[in-house]
Scaffold this motif. Structure first.
Motif, PDB file in Angstrom:
ATOM      1  N   PHE A  62      31.625 -69.683  54.619  1.00 16.58           N
ATOM      2  CA  PHE A  62      30.951 -70.003  53.557  1.00 16.58           C
ATOM      3  C   PHE A  62      30.422 -70.449  53.050  1.00 16.58           C
ATOM      4  CE2 PHE A  62      30.169 -74.357  51.858  1.00 16.58           C
ATOM      5  CZ  PHE A  62      30.700 -74.214  50.417  1.00 16.58           C
ATOM      6  N   HIS A  63      29.197 -70.874  53.730  1.00 19.31           N
ATOM      7  CA  HIS A  63      27.570 -69.862  53.343  1.00 19.31           C
ATOM      8  C   HIS A  63      28.129 -68.865  52.442  1.00 19.31           C
ATOM      9  CE1 HIS A  63      25.647 -74.058  53.678  1.00 19.31           C
ATOM     10  NE2 HIS A  63      26.645 -73.520  55.169  1.00 19.31           N
ATOM     11  N   MET A  64      27.807 -67.640  53.175  1.00 20.10           N
ATOM     12  CA  MET A  64      27.500 -66.550  52.910  1.00 20.10           C
ATOM     13  C   MET A  64      27.910 -66.049  50.991  1.00 20.10           C
ATOM     14  SD  MET A  64      25.861 -63.690  54.062  1.00 20.10           S
ATOM     15  CE  MET A  64      25.034 -62.506  53.358  1.00 20.10           C
ATOM     16  N   ARG A  65      29.762 -66.222  51.405  1.00 24.34           N
ATOM     17  CA  ARG A  65      30.634 -66.361  50.132  1.00 24.34           C
ATOM     18  C   ARG A  65      29.637 -67.027  48.690  1.00 24.34           C
ATOM     19  NH1 ARG A  65      35.047 -68.873  51.024  1.00 24.34           N
ATOM     20  NH2 ARG A  65      34.545 -70.639  49.871  1.00 24.34           N
ATOM     21  N   ASN A  66      28.980 -68.540  48.862  1.00 25.51           N
ATOM     22  CA  ASN A  66      27.856 -68.870  48.474  1.00 25.51           C
ATOM     23  C   ASN A  66      26.726 -68.432  47.737  1.00 25.51           C
ATOM     24  OD1 ASN A  66      29.485 -71.493  47.609  1.00 25.51           O
ATOM     25  ND2 ASN A  66      28.664 -72.294  49.260  1.00 25.51           N
ATOM     26  N   ILE A  67      26.214 -67.637  48.634  1.00 25.69           N
ATOM     27  CA  ILE A  67      25.417 -66.759  48.643  1.00 25.69           C
ATOM     28  C   ILE A  67      25.839 -65.532  47.594  1.00 25.69           C
ATOM     29  CG2 ILE A  67      23.227 -64.580  49.661  1.00 25.69           C
ATOM     30  CD1 ILE A  67      23.809 -66.564  52.614  1.00 25.69           C
ATOM     31  N   GLU A  69      27.868 -65.801  45.103  1.00 24.42           N
ATOM     32  CA  GLU A  69      28.167 -66.071  44.312  1.00 24.42           C
ATOM     33  C   GLU A  69      26.803 -66.276  43.277  1.00 24.42           C
ATOM     34  OE1 GLU A  69      30.903 -69.155  44.164  1.00 24.42           O
ATOM     35  OE2 GLU A  69      32.194 -68.317  44.346  1.00 24.42           O
ATOM     36  N   LYS A  70      25.655 -66.448  44.543  1.00 27.36           N
ATOM     37  CA  LYS A  70      24.454 -67.699  43.548  1.00 27.36           C
ATOM     38  C   LYS A  70      24.193 -66.307  43.342  1.00 27.36           C
ATOM     39  CE  LYS A  70      24.244 -71.586  44.952  1.00 27.36           C
ATOM     40  NZ  LYS A  70      23.507 -72.826  46.216  1.00 27.36           N
ATOM     41  N   LEU A  71      23.678 -64.307  43.874  1.00 32.91           N
ATOM     42  CA  LEU A  71      23.107 -63.423  44.228  1.00 32.91           C
ATOM     43  C   LEU A  71      24.261 -62.849  42.825  1.00 32.91           C
ATOM     44  CD1 LEU A  71      21.268 -62.643  47.067  1.00 32.91           C
ATOM     45  CD2 LEU A  71      20.402 -63.800  45.481  1.00 32.91           C
ATOM     46  N   ASP A  72      24.756 -63.417  42.924  1.00 31.80           N
ATOM     47  CA  ASP A  72      26.077 -61.926  41.447  1.00 31.80           C
ATOM     48  C   ASP A  72      25.913 -60.612  41.981  1.00 31.80           C
ATOM     49  OD1 ASP A  72      27.143 -61.711  38.949  1.00 31.80           O
ATOM     50  OD2 ASP A  72      25.313 -61.169  37.940  1.00 31.80           O
ATOM     51  N   VAL A  73      26.330 -60.783  43.107  1.00 31.09           N
ATOM     52  CA  VAL A  73      26.995 -59.304  43.673  1.00 31.09           C
ATOM     53  C   VAL A  73      28.124 -58.600  44.330  1.00 31.09           C
ATOM     54  CG1 VAL A  73      24.119 -58.695  44.833  1.00 31.09           C
ATOM     55  CG2 VAL A  73      25.809 -59.821  45.953  1.00 31.09           C
ATOM     56  N   ALA A  74      28.496 -58.471  44.777  1.00 32.39           N
ATOM     57  CA  ALA A  74      30.613 -58.251  44.450  1.00 32.39           C
ATOM     58  C   ALA A  74      30.595 -58.710  46.696  1.00 32.39           C
ATOM     59  CB  ALA A  74      30.362 -56.729  44.986  1.00 32.39           C
ATOM     60  N   ASN A  75      29.433 -58.498  47.096  1.00 34.44           N
ATOM     61  CA  ASN A  75      30.537 -58.752  48.391  1.00 34.44           C
ATOM     62  C   ASN A  75      28.751 -58.909  49.320  1.00 34.44           C
ATOM     63  OD1 ASN A  75      28.572 -55.834  49.345  1.00 34.44           O
ATOM     64  ND2 ASN A  75      30.888 -54.858  48.790  1.00 34.44           N
ATOM     65  N   ALA A  76      29.096 -59.092  50.883  1.00 34.21           N
ATOM     66  CA  ALA A  76      27.841 -60.072  51.593  1.00 34.21           C
ATOM     67  C   ALA A  76      26.559 -58.540  52.138  1.00 34.21           C
ATOM     68  CB  ALA A  76      28.056 -60.194  53.126  1.00 34.21           C
TER      69      ALA A  76
END
Length: 93
Positions: A62-67, A69-76
């Motif tokens: 969940f936190h990684m998904r938020n990261i 989104e916040k960094l505006d990137v495609a994946n972890a």
């Protein structure tokens, strides 16, 4: 004609681009997200991060998904790469 006018505006006033494409539109990461990102930058898996931080693997995801989104990137992986490029992994609290 519109394209020509827009080009002229950008030549005479480069700040027009800042209004259209704001550079710093990312939201700040929370302390928990910083910690998750720090461990991910080191190379820890989600299950290892969950053990270290005493949260569930689902919460880590969940936190990684938020990261992401916040960094505006495609994946972890992209988030980790961007964090390393921008020096975020070194600035972790």
């Amino acid at each position: 004609m519109l394209l020509i006018r827009a080009h002229q505006l950008m030549i005479f006033n480069p700040r027009v681009l800042d209004l259209i494409f704001p550079e710093n539109s990312t939201k700040p990461l929370t302390q928990q997200e910083h910690e998750i990102l720090k461990w991910a930058c080191i190379g820890k898996t989600y299950s290892e991060i969950s053990l270290i931080t005493s949260i569930s693997v689902r919460t880590v995801k969940f936190h990684m998904r938020n990261i992401v989104e916040k960094l505006d990137v495609a994946n972890a992986k992209h988030a980790i790469s961007k964090a390393q490029q921008e020096g975020l992994c070194l600035q972790m609290p």
